[in-house]
Design a protein around this motif. Structure first.
Motif, PDB file in Angstrom:
ATOM      1  N   VAL A 212     -39.805 108.213  73.784  1.00 45.65           N
ATOM      2  CA  VAL A 212     -39.734 108.767  75.132  1.00 45.65           C
ATOM      3  C   VAL A 212     -38.456 109.575  75.249  1.00 45.65           C
ATOM      4  O   VAL A 212     -37.351 109.056  75.069  1.00 45.65           O
ATOM      5  CB  VAL A 212     -39.759 107.648  76.193  1.00 45.65           C
ATOM      6  CG1 VAL A 212     -39.566 108.239  77.591  1.00 45.65           C
ATOM      7  CG2 VAL A 212     -41.072 106.884  76.120  1.00 45.65           C
TER       8      VAL A 212
ATOM      9  N   GLN B 142     -34.701 107.864  85.891  1.00 47.26           N
ATOM     10  CA  GLN B 142     -35.111 106.472  86.072  1.00 47.26           C
ATOM     11  C   GLN B 142     -34.591 105.627  84.911  1.00 47.26           C
ATOM     12  O   GLN B 142     -34.697 106.026  83.747  1.00 47.26           O
ATOM     13  CB  GLN B 142     -36.638 106.382  86.146  1.00 47.26           C
ATOM     14  CG  GLN B 142     -37.205 104.983  86.071  1.00 47.26           C
ATOM     15  CD  GLN B 142     -36.817 104.141  87.267  1.00 47.26           C
ATOM     16  OE1 GLN B 142     -36.923 104.591  88.405  1.00 47.26           O
ATOM     17  NE2 GLN B 142     -36.379 102.921  87.023  1.00 47.26           N
TER      18      GLN B 142
ATOM     19  N   LEU C  78     -34.643 102.967  82.124  1.00 48.79           N
ATOM     20  CA  LEU C  78     -35.748 102.484  81.297  1.00 48.79           C
ATOM     21  C   LEU C  78     -36.003 100.990  81.498  1.00 48.79           C
ATOM     22  O   LEU C  78     -37.152 100.554  81.547  1.00 48.79           O
ATOM     23  CB  LEU C  78     -35.463 102.781  79.820  1.00 48.79           C
ATOM     24  CG  LEU C  78     -36.481 102.230  78.822  1.00 48.79           C
ATOM     25  CD1 LEU C  78     -37.854 102.833  79.054  1.00 48.79           C
ATOM     26  CD2 LEU C  78     -36.015 102.500  77.392  1.00 48.79           C
TER      27      LEU C  78
ATOM     28  N   VAL D 168     -43.217 110.333  82.577  1.00 53.57           N
ATOM     29  CA  VAL D 168     -42.777 109.949  81.236  1.00 53.57           C
ATOM     30  C   VAL D 168     -42.939 111.159  80.323  1.00 53.57           C
ATOM     31  O   VAL D 168     -44.060 111.585  80.040  1.00 53.57           O
ATOM     32  CB  VAL D 168     -43.580 108.756  80.687  1.00 53.57           C
ATOM     33  CG1 VAL D 168     -43.064 108.358  79.307  1.00 53.57           C
ATOM     34  CG2 VAL D 168     -43.516 107.580  81.650  1.00 53.57           C
TER      35      VAL D 168
ATOM     36  N   ASP E 185     -37.569 111.574  78.049  1.00 62.35           N
ATOM     37  CA  ASP E 185     -37.011 111.584  79.399  1.00 62.35           C
ATOM     38  C   ASP E 185     -37.889 110.744  80.312  1.00 62.35           C
ATOM     39  O   ASP E 185     -39.099 110.602  80.087  1.00 62.35           O
ATOM     40  CB  ASP E 185     -36.909 113.015  79.926  1.00 62.35           C
ATOM     41  CG  ASP E 185     -35.942 113.142  81.096  1.00 62.35           C
ATOM     42  OD1 ASP E 185     -35.257 112.137  81.403  1.00 62.35           O
ATOM     43  OD2 ASP E 185     -35.862 114.231  81.693  1.00 62.35           O
ATOM     44  N   LEU E 186     -37.266 110.202  81.356  1.00 64.75           N
ATOM     45  CA  LEU E 186     -37.961 109.318  82.286  1.00 64.75           C
ATOM     46  C   LEU E 186     -37.474 109.635  83.690  1.00 64.75           C
ATOM     47  O   LEU E 186     -36.270 109.559  83.973  1.00 64.75           O
ATOM     48  CB  LEU E 186     -37.672 107.861  81.927  1.00 64.75           C
ATOM     49  CG  LEU E 186     -38.554 106.775  82.528  1.00 64.75           C
ATOM     50  CD1 LEU E 186     -40.002 106.962  82.106  1.00 64.75           C
ATOM     51  CD2 LEU E 186     -38.051 105.411  82.104  1.00 64.75           C
ATOM     52  N   CYS E 187     -38.398 110.005  84.573  1.00 65.99           N
ATOM     53  CA  CYS E 187     -38.037 110.360  85.947  1.00 65.99           C
ATOM     54  C   CYS E 187     -38.992 109.696  86.928  1.00 65.99           C
ATOM     55  O   CYS E 187     -40.139 109.370  86.590  1.00 65.99           O
ATOM     56  CB  CYS E 187     -38.065 111.873  86.146  1.00 65.99           C
ATOM     57  SG  CYS E 187     -36.774 112.763  85.252  1.00 65.99           S
ATOM     58  N   TYR E 188     -38.500 109.529  88.155  1.00 61.56           N
ATOM     59  CA  TYR E 188     -39.290 108.869  89.200  1.00 61.56           C
ATOM     60  C   TYR E 188     -39.255 109.706  90.466  1.00 61.56           C
ATOM     61  O   TYR E 188     -38.198 110.192  90.883  1.00 61.56           O
ATOM     62  CB  TYR E 188     -38.729 107.472  89.477  1.00 61.56           C
ATOM     63  CG  TYR E 188     -39.436 106.736  90.599  1.00 61.56           C
ATOM     64  CD1 TYR E 188     -40.724 106.237  90.440  1.00 61.56           C
ATOM     65  CD2 TYR E 188     -38.797 106.542  91.820  1.00 61.56           C
ATOM     66  CE1 TYR E 188     -41.367 105.567  91.470  1.00 61.56           C
ATOM     67  CE2 TYR E 188     -39.430 105.871  92.854  1.00 61.56           C
ATOM     68  CZ  TYR E 188     -40.713 105.381  92.673  1.00 61.56           C
ATOM     69  OH  TYR E 188     -41.345 104.718  93.693  1.00 61.56           O
TER      70      TYR E 188
ATOM     71  N   GLU F 102     -39.583  99.138  81.664  1.00 68.02           N
ATOM     72  CA  GLU F 102     -39.790  99.069  80.219  1.00 68.02           C
ATOM     73  C   GLU F 102     -41.151  98.498  79.853  1.00 68.02           C
ATOM     74  O   GLU F 102     -41.830  98.978  78.941  1.00 68.02           O
ATOM     75  CB  GLU F 102     -38.679  98.232  79.578  1.00 68.02           C
ATOM     76  CG  GLU F 102     -38.678  98.262  78.064  1.00 68.02           C
ATOM     77  CD  GLU F 102     -37.451  97.617  77.478  1.00 68.02           C
ATOM     78  OE1 GLU F 102     -37.300  97.667  76.229  1.00 68.02           O
ATOM     79  OE2 GLU F 102     -36.639  97.064  78.244  1.00 68.02           O
TER      80      GLU F 102
ATOM     81  N   ILE G 118     -43.827 101.165  80.407  1.00 66.85           N
ATOM     82  CA  ILE G 118     -43.780 102.203  79.368  1.00 66.85           C
ATOM     83  C   ILE G 118     -44.394 101.682  78.079  1.00 66.85           C
ATOM     84  O   ILE G 118     -45.136 102.389  77.385  1.00 66.85           O
ATOM     85  CB  ILE G 118     -42.333 102.659  79.129  1.00 66.85           C
ATOM     86  CG1 ILE G 118     -41.729 103.209  80.430  1.00 66.85           C
ATOM     87  CG2 ILE G 118     -42.287 103.712  78.032  1.00 66.85           C
ATOM     88  CD1 ILE G 118     -42.478 104.373  80.998  1.00 66.85           C
TER      89      ILE G 118
ATOM     90  N   LEU H 291     -44.275 107.878  88.380  1.00 59.59           N
ATOM     91  CA  LEU H 291     -43.343 107.788  87.270  1.00 59.59           C
ATOM     92  C   LEU H 291     -43.720 108.841  86.233  1.00 59.59           C
ATOM     93  O   LEU H 291     -44.850 108.850  85.741  1.00 59.59           O
ATOM     94  CB  LEU H 291     -43.379 106.393  86.647  1.00 59.59           C
ATOM     95  CG  LEU H 291     -42.411 106.136  85.492  1.00 59.59           C
ATOM     96  CD1 LEU H 291     -40.971 106.170  85.979  1.00 59.59           C
ATOM     97  CD2 LEU H 291     -42.722 104.792  84.828  1.00 59.59           C
TER      98      LEU H 291
END
Length: 419
Positions: free
Chosen positions: A149, A131, A133, A163, A151-154, A137, A140, A161
């Motif tokens: 952070v 995802q 950022l 985080v 890693d960021l995935c959706y 943003e 987060i 989401l």
């Protein structure tokens, strides 16, 4: 029509702890709007409705049922702990004679089976994708502030989401992190995200837990959920790929609640095992090839902290209920309001209030310069049944401030809206 309703404390060995869910057994079809009204009245994170698929079905002998889940604010596509609670009611209260039960849900067919003194539940495994950022943003920032952070995935299937915080953070950092989940509502209003998972990597030596997590869903009226099967359906997919493991051990925190999960990320399924759930009969929960949970309250201080968080969840659900009630009343008076999908319910109510205040000013101006006439009595209704105020306009004195006396009076303390 009388509907039997059970309150089940999942993942605990004592009443009034763990993750509670309400379970309703429907002998006949229920009006669509009553599902949500009952869930709002129960005011728990989820209320499950078990329905018969055929008129000749029986809760004691049949093996396949329909299942839906509702929070106090919305229907949700998947809920792990309420599914376990539903299976527990059928197995332990209704004494269902089958070893395997099938639930037809919005997430497909889910199977629950008895294995000795446990209930094993199969949940779908949901993939999470990278995802950007900048798109989230603000959300987060509201969740973790200036923390790093990694890693960021959706997950588009669940609208969750994920985080992942920096691996430099210990589990205590996540456990003690103070999160103001009510601020998520103003940070994310597009409808893309309906749940936020915070997670950190566990012990890299291979001993102990592989990952730790916390889950927040204020969009559904739940500030923080203590044990979340649907969140682990995403976590198992993510950490299985990151760690290269099919069997993992994870922990979900809710201050005083410690959830020990052993998860197997198979090709497309995840299994969850729990002990008896009716009023928390047993404490130990093991999980093979799945995501199961054990809740241990190690001290009175931690238990009190968990109760405070659950009370905060209840307050947030009441705020969401008040917001929905006000919005529905506004739509009954002016159906056009709320049709703009870009505005949240809170923003729509704010705009309506601005229009009312502008109208007050116009009416005051008209009264000042118009001829003598009688004004009708206006009735202003607030959120609570006992908060009714009648305002009758009076023509101001010639030398008085034209805005000193208004047709409407604005009393913001009567409105309880979600921020």
């Amino acid at each position: 029509m009388q509907i039997p309703i059970f309150t089940v404390d999942a993942f605990t060995n004592r009443p009034f702890s763990g993750n509670p869910a309400a379970v309703c057994l429907l002998e006949n079809d229920l009006d669509e709007d009553l599902h949500q009204k009952i869930a709002t009245e129960m005011n728990l994170s989820e209320t499950a409705f078990i329905r018969k698929l055929k008129p000749e079905d029986d809760f004691t002998k049949s093996s396949c049922f329909g299942l839906r889940w509702f929070t106090p604010a919305n229907e949700v596509p998947l809920c792990g702990h309420a599914t376990l609670a539903s299976a527990a009611v059928l197995f332990h209260v209704q004494k269902n004679t089958n070893s395997v039960l099938t639930f037809v849900t919005l997430s497909g067919e889910l199977k629950a089976r008895q294995v000795k003194d446990h209930i094993v539940l199969d949940l779908p495994l949901y993939a999470a994708y990278p995802q950007e950022l900048k798109e989230v943003e603000e959300l987060i920032k509201a969740a973790v502030g200036d923390m790093i952070v990694q890693d960021l995935c959706y997950s588009p299937d669940t609208k969750k989401l994920l985080v992942r915080l920096s691996d430099t953070y210990e589990r205590s950092v996540l456990e003690e992190l103070k999160v103001s989940a009510q601020h998520f509502l103003s940070a994310e209003k597009t409808g893309k995200v309906k749940g936020l998972i915070l997670t950190v990597k566990g012990n890299s030596s291979g001993k102990g837990h592989d990952f730790y997590s916390r889950y927040f869903a204020p969009w559904y009226g739940v500030l923080e959920d203590p044990v979340t099967g649907s969140a682990h359906a995403v976590l198992s997919s993510y950490w299985s790929e990151q760690l290269g493991k099919k069997e993992m051990l994870g922990t979900e925190f809710l201050l005083g609640n410690l959830c020990v999960c052993e998860s197997e990320a198979a090709s497309n399924m995840k299994t969850c095992k729990s002990s008896h759930l009716d009023s928390g009969v047993e404490s130990d929960t093991q999980c093979r090839s799945g995501a199961g949970c054990v809740v241990k309250c190690s001290s009175e201080r931690m238990e009190n902290a968990a109760k405070r968080r659950l009370a905060a969840n209840a307050r947030e659900r009441r705020r969401m209920q008040g917001l929905n009630t006000a919005f529905d009343r506004l739509r009954k008076v002016v159906p056009q309001w709320g049709q703009d999908k870009k505005l949240s319910k809170y923003e729509t109510l704010q705009m309506a209030l601005s229009y009312i205040m502008a109208l007050t000013r116009i009416l005051a101006e008209a009264e000042r310069y118009s001829t003598e006439r009688e004004w009708i009595s206006l009735h202003c209704e607030h959120f609570h049944a006992d908060s009714y105020h009648h305002y009758t306009a009076q023509k101001p004195a010639a030398d008085s401030d034209p805005y000193a006396q208004r047709v409407f009076s604005y009393h913001p303390e009567h409105f309880q809206m979600a921020n």
